[in-house]
Structures are given as structure tokens and as C-alpha cells.
Design an enzyme around this catalytic site. Structure first.
Site, short mmCIF file in Angstrom:
data_model
loop_
_atom_site.label_atom_id
_atom_site.label_comp_id
_atom_site.label_asym_id
_atom_site.label_seq_id
_atom_site.Cartn_x
_atom_site.Cartn_y
_atom_site.Cartn_z
N CYS A 2 1.01 -1.21 -0.09
CA CYS A 2 0.38 -0.19 -0.30
C CYS A 2 0.96 1.27 -0.21
O CYS A 2 2.60 0.88 0.01
CB CYS A 2 -0.76 0.35 1.32
SG CYS A 2 -1.45 -1.63 1.49
N ARG A 27 1.37 1.79 -6.28
CA ARG A 27 1.70 0.44 -5.52
C ARG A 27 0.19 -0.12 -4.49
O ARG A 27 0.39 -0.96 -3.66
CB ARG A 27 2.37 1.67 -3.78
CG ARG A 27 3.61 2.19 -4.33
CD ARG A 27 3.63 3.02 -2.15
NE ARG A 27 4.25 1.66 -1.46
CZ ARG A 27 5.09 1.13 -1.87
NH1 ARG A 27 6.11 1.31 -2.26
NH2 ARG A 27 5.37 0.62 -0.40
N TRP A 74 -3.80 -1.65 -1.94
CA TRP A 74 -3.78 -2.55 -1.71
C TRP A 74 -4.16 -4.05 -1.19
O TRP A 74 -3.31 -4.50 -0.51
CB TRP A 74 -2.63 -3.15 -3.02
CG TRP A 74 -2.18 -3.93 -2.98
CD1 TRP A 74 -1.72 -5.22 -3.20
CD2 TRP A 74 -2.51 -4.82 -4.88
NE1 TRP A 74 -1.57 -6.22 -4.78
CE2 TRP A 74 -2.00 -6.07 -5.71
CE3 TRP A 74 -3.04 -3.63 -6.14
CZ2 TRP A 74 -2.29 -6.00 -6.68
CZ3 TRP A 74 -3.23 -4.29 -7.02
CH2 TRP A 74 -2.92 -5.76 -7.01
N ASN A 98 0.89 -0.10 6.27
CA ASN A 98 1.42 -1.16 4.76
C ASN A 98 2.48 -1.89 5.41
O ASN A 98 3.37 -1.76 6.33
CB ASN A 98 2.61 0.59 4.00
CG ASN A 98 2.92 -0.96 2.75
OD1 ASN A 98 2.57 -1.32 2.06
ND2 ASN A 98 4.72 -0.68 2.46
N GLY A 99 1.79 -3.26 4.68
CA GLY A 99 2.67 -4.12 5.51
C GLY A 99 1.63 -5.14 5.76
O GLY A 99 0.34 -5.18 5.87
N GLU A 484 10.55 -20.33 -18.69
CA GLU A 484 9.82 -19.09 -18.58
C GLU A 484 10.78 -17.94 -19.41
O GLU A 484 10.54 -16.97 -19.86
CB GLU A 484 8.89 -19.13 -17.02
CG GLU A 484 9.47 -17.70 -15.93
CD GLU A 484 8.49 -16.82 -17.22
OE1 GLU A 484 7.30 -17.42 -17.25
OE2 GLU A 484 8.18 -14.97 -16.38
N LYS A 488 10.19 -14.71 -21.48
CA LYS A 488 10.35 -13.40 -21.03
C LYS A 488 11.23 -12.92 -22.65
O LYS A 488 11.07 -11.59 -22.96
CB LYS A 488 11.56 -13.75 -20.18
CG LYS A 488 10.99 -13.48 -18.30
CD LYS A 488 9.81 -12.48 -18.47
CE LYS A 488 8.78 -12.42 -18.50
NZ LYS A 488 7.28 -13.47 -17.73
N GLU A 491 8.92 -12.37 -25.40
CA GLU A 491 7.89 -11.04 -24.65
C GLU A 491 8.61 -9.16 -24.54
O GLU A 491 7.61 -8.58 -25.56
CB GLU A 491 6.91 -11.08 -23.67
CG GLU A 491 5.76 -12.18 -23.80
CD GLU A 491 6.35 -11.69 -22.17
OE1 GLU A 491 4.65 -11.38 -21.57
OE2 GLU A 491 6.50 -12.31 -21.22
N HIS A 507 15.60 -35.18 -28.78
CA HIS A 507 14.37 -35.19 -29.87
C HIS A 507 14.18 -34.43 -31.04
O HIS A 507 13.10 -34.35 -31.54
CB HIS A 507 13.82 -36.30 -29.39
CG HIS A 507 13.97 -36.95 -28.42
ND1 HIS A 507 13.87 -38.14 -28.45
CD2 HIS A 507 14.07 -37.18 -26.90
CE1 HIS A 507 14.32 -39.06 -27.55
NE2 HIS A 507 14.11 -37.89 -26.41
N LYS A 627 -1.47 -6.66 -19.99
CA LYS A 627 -1.18 -7.27 -18.32
C LYS A 627 -2.64 -8.28 -18.14
O LYS A 627 -2.59 -9.25 -17.24
CB LYS A 627 -1.27 -5.75 -17.48
CG LYS A 627 -0.58 -6.18 -15.88
CD LYS A 627 0.66 -6.88 -15.55
CE LYS A 627 1.32 -7.27 -15.10
NZ LYS A 627 2.27 -8.16 -15.11
C1 F6R Z 1 3.34 -13.44 -19.05
C2 F6R Z 1 2.47 -13.05 -18.35
C3 F6R Z 1 0.92 -14.24 -18.61
C4 F6R Z 1 0.50 -14.75 -18.03
C5 F6R Z 1 -1.00 -14.77 -18.43
C6 F6R Z 1 -1.80 -14.98 -17.67
O1 F6R Z 1 4.96 -12.32 -18.96
O2 F6R Z 1 2.49 -12.14 -17.70
O3 F6R Z 1 1.92 -14.91 -19.91
O4 F6R Z 1 1.23 -14.99 -17.23
O5 F6R Z 1 -1.47 -14.06 -19.81
O6 F6R Z 1 -2.55 -14.18 -16.62
P1 F6R Z 1 -2.11 -14.30 -15.62
O7 F6R Z 1 -1.83 -15.07 -14.44
O8 F6R Z 1 -3.14 -12.61 -14.99
O9 F6R Z 1 -3.94 -15.00 -14.87
#
Ligand code: F6R
Length: 632
Positions: A2, A27, A74, A98-99, A484, A488, A491, A507, A627
Site C-alpha cells: 500500500c 503501489r 492494495w 503498509n505491511g 519462462e 520473457k 515478450e 529428439h 497485462k
Molecule cells: C507473461 C505473462 C502472461 C500471464 C498470462 C496469464 O509475462 O504475464 O503470460 O502469465 O497472461 O495471466 P494471469 O497470471 O493474470 O492469469
């Protein structure tokens, strides 16, 4: 995570507090509120939702006064609502926090036993009642009452407190959550972070853990929480621009969030590990003993990065709880005709808690009578609302579109889940559980060591930034980390990358390897070390450019990778860092097998970040991505 702001001085404080909160909205932003000394005592105004709602509420009920505190929330304990919004009040005391308070259940019970009535579900309200009780017992000074109250509390906090009978005074204190004092001319500020202060002052004091301060227009009297002894802290002058300040001085939110991971892991583990009993606290992770014992299979559903965390979760559930386990991609489950059993524990992993494909899979599971647990970062989001229990990660808001701290906090949460299941089902003995939980609790310190090598990783990134394709290989929990790492890189740098199980290379993908192909191998000294090492030799034999993530002091890996750098056009870095990267080897400290993924993913996040930054792509908002994905 927060945001808190406090002011005392000659000016009307409400506009200053609201503006400060606006600078901290990154935050958290599910509700907000102010408490202001109006001359009639402390009065509060709170509103659910973004700060504009608080603005409107203040237009209806203006708060005039020159001392006050503010908060943007938050949610961690208690859903977003006006009752749960801060400040929390008891008698003449108002508190923002906050915490996370670890012993909130015991303290709440104790206070209720003494007749205290709570008006919220938050852990924060406990502070207000404890401080109020101290003042009622005859303590005159607010800072003394706060100190005595804090002696009862275990956990992380940054708090700001005002009292109706002590105008012109704000008491602040901090332990494991950030708090900064802003020094003005005849006025004082406090805030969770520097951006809230920059419009007023560039002279700040960063309080240390265990500090508290009584702030008045005369300045700040800083003392130790433990014994009230005065301490002196140096003043710092901040030259950052407001935009730099929001990113904590980092160039991008993603880099800031990568560096926030140790704190995020601590917050996710806090209050959930009982090291004395070598156990995980079921009530804190949305599960009960009955559910754990009745579970016949763990069925993870997730998308993208969250699916990679779920894959690591599957390894741990199989190993520690000896339960059959599977990971399914949300978008596939919803269009198959999946079979769920009443004895299934479906675990929906989603940082946003809103992903449409995961939510649809959850609904299908519920319709067939399975029990569903959400692992989510956003309190009260759609998936946790739709299911039987929730295990929240405490990463705080993540702004970079490419997930980093949400991923590692998911890993930490899923490790807790596996330990809890293992303990309840008798497949994990006390000594083993203690070993794992202890290692998890120590992991943030080791993560900080890896982060300290960030600059060395940029040198490696520079050597490979012109690559067209890259391979990422790993075994065991190193496999989801390889996936992962590849995701990254794709992306944010738009370089084509594939993650593979290291044993799968022969394979097919091995055909791709030649002298143009960087191959990232996650090869820590874990249970799979020798096999992964020989995969690395195979890649090397095809002239692949190996970038290894290895355990400190692993000379064999270093020797294998060394000659490529000698041939490289860019000389290896000099000084301390050259020991670490001269052979495109990124070292991580030795840790227990179960926490290796928390460390080994960090070099991959940093490698992607630096390759993207060197290429000049939009790191925080990569093209075509969102996002939160609430569409199919
Ligand atoms: C990649 C990323 C996405 C999410 C995916 C699922 O960096 O963030 O691959 O992981 O869109 O999103 P959530 O986790 O919000 O269900």
C-alpha cells in the site's frame, strides 16, 4: 503493498496528502482514505476504488486542517471495501499501515476477548485498538503508546498515527516496509516512497528497520522502537525526476520489479511458515486439513507465465505430497471435455485473477464438483471470488507487462501448498519440511546476492543481443524455468526463443544448434546436475554458444563455456565481475533443490531485460500484449 503519506505544517493538508497518494497509486489502488486533524478532533473520509473517488468524497465532506495522514490500499487482509479502507480508528486514534501483521489472528482474538468490537476485516485495525488501549491506560505521549503497542506486533509494517488530542503531531514507525521522511521549511512529510515527496522537498531521511519518528513542524525526533533510544539518520538529497522516482530510480518498472522480488517473497511467506512446528499455516493458504486429506489429485490450470509456475508446483506436489498432479493450459481445458473428480483439488494460478481462459476452466471444474483453490495476486478478483479458497501472493501491483515478481511469488506460494499437503498426508516428515521451509525463508537473502550481479549480466546480453533465435534448456524444475526464460525473451526483446526439457533436445531441437545459436542452460548443482551437464556438452559439441546458469564455484561448467568468450569480439569485463561472467556463466549461490527456481529465474529475467533494453524495445509495454487478458 500500500502507500502511506503524512503531513504536518502550516498548509491545508488534504490536497497535499491526496497529491502524494496520487504519486503512490502504483503501489495499490483498490481504496483510499485520509484522516485530518480538523480542530474538532481527527476526522476521516474514505472511498472504494481509485483516488478520483476519494477526491469526490472530499468534495462532499471537506477535511480542513494542517496535520493528517493518507493511504492508498492494495488489499491483503479483507476485501476492498469502504470499511476495510484505511485509516482505521479506535477512540481518538487513527492509523494507516503498509505491511502484514503475522500474529493478527491471536491479537484480534485477545482484543475481542476484552470487549473490543472491530469494524473491519483488516489486520491494521489491531494497531488502532492497541494504541488506543495504551492511551486509555494513562499513557500521555502518543509515541510512547505507539512503541508499547508495537511491542505486541510481529510482522512487517510502515505506519503513521495521529491522535485527536495531540494536534500537530504524527508518529511513524517502520519494520520491513519502506518509509521515508521529507524535510521541508517548517513542515514535515512522511511517505512510503520518494515520489510522494518530490513536489515539496528533495531532502529526505530513509528510516531504517526498527526506527520510529515523532514528527512536528519543529522536525523529526527519531528513536529506536525497541527501547526509545534516540538515533540519528543522515539526510539525503534526491536528484531524480518525478518519473524516475516512480520507478525507484530504475530505468523501467520491469527492472524495479525484478529487484523487488526478495521483498515480495518475504511478504508472501510471512505469517504462513511456522518454523517451530516445521509446518505451513493452513488458514493462511486457503486450505483445511480435511481438504488436504481428501485430495486424490492436484489439477493445476493456468496460462502463460502462471502455467510455468504451476509446472514447478506440480513437481513439488508430486515429490512432497506424493499426489498425482497435472498442469493444463486454461484455453485448452475450456474447449476440451475435461474430466474432473470430486476428489480433485483444482489449483487455478493467475496473477491478475481475471484471465478469461483460466476462469472458464475453473467454472468447468466447479460444475463437475471439484474443489478449487485460487493462487492470485489481486484480492477479490474474479477467480478468487469464484472458488472455494484463495492463496494470495503478496507481490503488490506489477506494472511491467512481462511478469517477474508475480511469477516468483507464485513459486513461493506453490511450494508452501506442496509442503502443507505433504505434512497433512504424512508424506513429508518434520525434518524435511523444516529443511525446505528454512531454505525458503533464507531464499530472499540469496536472491539479493544474484541481483547484485545484474551489471555483469548486461555484458552477456550485449554479446548476444543480435541473436535471431535462442534455446533455453532445463531439467526438473529447471524445465519450467527454461520455458519462462524463453517466454520473457520473446515478450520483451522480440527474439524468437524456445524452452525445452534438456532431455528432449536430442529428439529434435538439437538440429537447430550451430555457432549462431545461443543456448541458455540452467545447470545448477541440483538433483539433475550430471544429466544437464552432459546436455550442455552436447550443445557445445555442435558449436552452440552456451550461456550457463550454474552454482557458484562450478569450475567444470566454467571450463566448458570458457573458450567462446575468448573468441568473442567484446572483451570480458574486468574487476570483481569478470570472475563471474568471463565465460558467459551466471552464478547463483548454493541452495536447497526446492528453492533453486526462485534464484535461477532471476538471471534469465535480467538477460531478457538487458537484451531488450539494448535493442531499444518498449520493455514495460511490449507490442501486442496486455497485462490482464479478459478475452478468449
Ligand atoms: C507473461 C505473462 C502472461 C500471464 C498470462 C496469464 O509475462 O504475464 O503470460 O502469465 O497472461 O495471466 P494471469 O497470471 O493474470 O492469469
Amino acid at each position: 503493498m500500500c502507500g502511506i503519506v503524512a503531513y504536518t505544517g502550516p498548509q491545508d493538508c488534504a490536497p497535499i496528502l491526496v497529491e502524494g497518494l496520487r504519486r503512490l497509486e502504483y503501489r495499490g489502488y483498490d481504496s483510499a482514505g485520509l484522516a485530518v486533524h480538523t480542530g474538532r478532533g481527527v476526522e476521516i473520509v474514505r472511498a472504494v476504488g481509485k483516488l478520483t473517488n476519494l477526491d469526490q468524497a472530499l468534495r462532499k465532506t471537506p477535511l480542513a486542517g494542517t496535520t493528517g495522514i493518507g493511504h492508498t490500499r492494495w488489499a491483503t487482509h479483507g476485501r476492498p471495501s469502504e470499511a476495510n479502507a484505511h485509516p482505521h480508528v479506535a477512540g481518538a486514534v487513527a492509523v494507516v499501515h503498509n505491511g502484514i501483521i503475522e500474529n493478527h489472528v491471536d491479537l484480534r482474538r485477545e482484543l475481542q476477548g476484552k470487549g473490543v468490537r472491530f469494524s473491519s476485516d483488516t489486520d491494521t485495525e489491531i494497531f488502532a485498538h492497541l494504541i488506543h488501549a495504551e492511551m486509555q491506560s494513562g499513557i500521555k505521549e502518543l509515541d510512547v503508546a505507539v512503541r508499547r503497542a508495537l511491542a505486541r506486533v510481529r510482522g512487517a509494517y510502515a505506519i503513521a498515527v495521529v491522535h485527536g488530542e495531540q494536534p500537530g503531531t504524527v508518529v511513524v514507525a517502520k519494520q520491513d516496509s519502506p518509509l521515508v521522511l521529507g524535510l521541508g521549511e517548517g513542515e514535515m512529510f512522511a511517505a512510503s516512497d520518494i515520489p510522494a515527496l518530490l513536489a515539496h522537498t528533495r531532502d529526505v531521511i530513509l528510516l531504517a528497520d526498527g526506527d520510529m519518528a515523532k514528527i512536528t513542524t519543529a522536525g523529526a525526533a527519531i528513536t529506536r522502537i525497541a527501547d526509545g533510544a534516540p538515533v540519528s539518520r543522515d539526510k539525503k538529497r534526491i536528484d531524480w525526476s518525478p518519473t524516475q522516482a516512480e520507478k525507484g530510480g530504475y530505468k523501467h518498472f520491469m527492472l524495479k520489479e525484478i529487484h523487488e522480488q526478495p521483498r515480495a517473497i518475504e511478504d508472501t511467506l510471512r505469517g504462513r511458515i511456522d518454523l517451530d512446528k516445521a509446518d505451513v499455516v493452513g488458514a493462511e493458504i486457503g486450505l483445511t486439513e480435511e481438504i488436504a486429506k481428501a485430495t486424490g489429485r492436484v489439477y493445476f490450470v493456468a496460462c502463460g507465465t502462471s502455467a510455468h509456475a504451476a509446472m514447478a508446483g506440480r513437481y513439488w506436489v508430486e515429490q512432497l505430497a506424493r499426489l498425482p498432479s497435472t498442469v493444463e493450459i486454461g484455453s485448452e481445458v475450456r474447449y476440451r471435455d475435461p474430466v474432473f473428480l470430486p476428489t480433485d483439488l483444482v489449483v487455478a494460478v493467475s496473477q491478475s485473477g481475471e484471465t478469461a481462459d483460466t476462469l472458464a476452466a475453473v467454472k468447468a471444474a466447479k460444475a463437475q464438483g471439484a474443489r478449487v483453490l485460487a493462487v492470485a495476486n489481486v484480492l477479490d478478483s474474479a477467480i478468487p471470488r469464484a472458488v472455494d479458497g484463495a492463496l494470495y501472493t503478496h507481490a503488490g501491483p506489477e506494472i511491467g507487462v512481462a511478469s517477474t515478481k508475480c511469477f516468483t511469488t507464485q513459486l513461493a506460494a506453490l511450494l508452501l501448498l506442496a509442503v502443507y499437503l505433504g505434512r497433512r498426508r504424512g508424506t513429508l516428515n518434520e525434518a524435511e519440511a523444516r529443511r525446505i521451509l528454512d531454505a525458503a525463508w533464507q531464499a530472499p537473502a540469496k536472491m539479493r546476492d544474484v541481483l547484485a550481479r545484474a551489471d555483469d549480466i548486461r555484458t552477456i546480453a550485449r554479446r548476444h543481443m543480435r541473436a535471431k533465435d535462442m534455446l533455453f534448456l532445463g531439467r526438473g524444475t529447471g524445465f519450467p524455468i527454461a520455458l519462462e526464460g524463453a517466454l520473457k525473451l520473446k515478450e520483451i526483446s522480440y527474439i524468437h526463443a524456445e524452452g525445452y526439457a534438456a532431455g528432449e533436445m536430442k529428439h529434435g531441437p538439437i538440429a537447430l544448434i550451430d555457432e549462431e545459436m545461443p543456448v541458455v542452460v540452467i545447470c545448477p548443482k541440483d538433483a539433475h546436475y550430471e544429466k544437464t551437464f552432459s546436455n550442455m556438452q552436447e550443445a557445445k559439441a555442435r558449436e552452440g554458444q552456451i550461456i550457463a546458469v550454474a552454482t557458484e564455484g562450478d569450475d567444470e561448467v566454467r571450463r566448458l563455456c570458457a573458450d567462446r568468450v575468448d573468441r568473442g569480439s567484446i572483451p570480458p569485463p574486468s574487476g570483481r565481475g569478470s570472475m563471474l561472467v568471463a565465460a558467459d556463466v551466471i552464478e547463483i549461490p548454493p541452495v536447497e533443490n526446492e528453492v533453486v527456481p526462485l534464484l535461477s529465474v532471476i538471471p534469465l529475467q535480467l538477460l531478457s531485460y538487458h537484451m531488450a533494453d539494448l535493442k531499444g524495445t518498449d520493455v514495460d509495454q511490449p507490442r501486442n500484449l496486455a497485462k490482464t487478458v479478459t478475452v478468449e
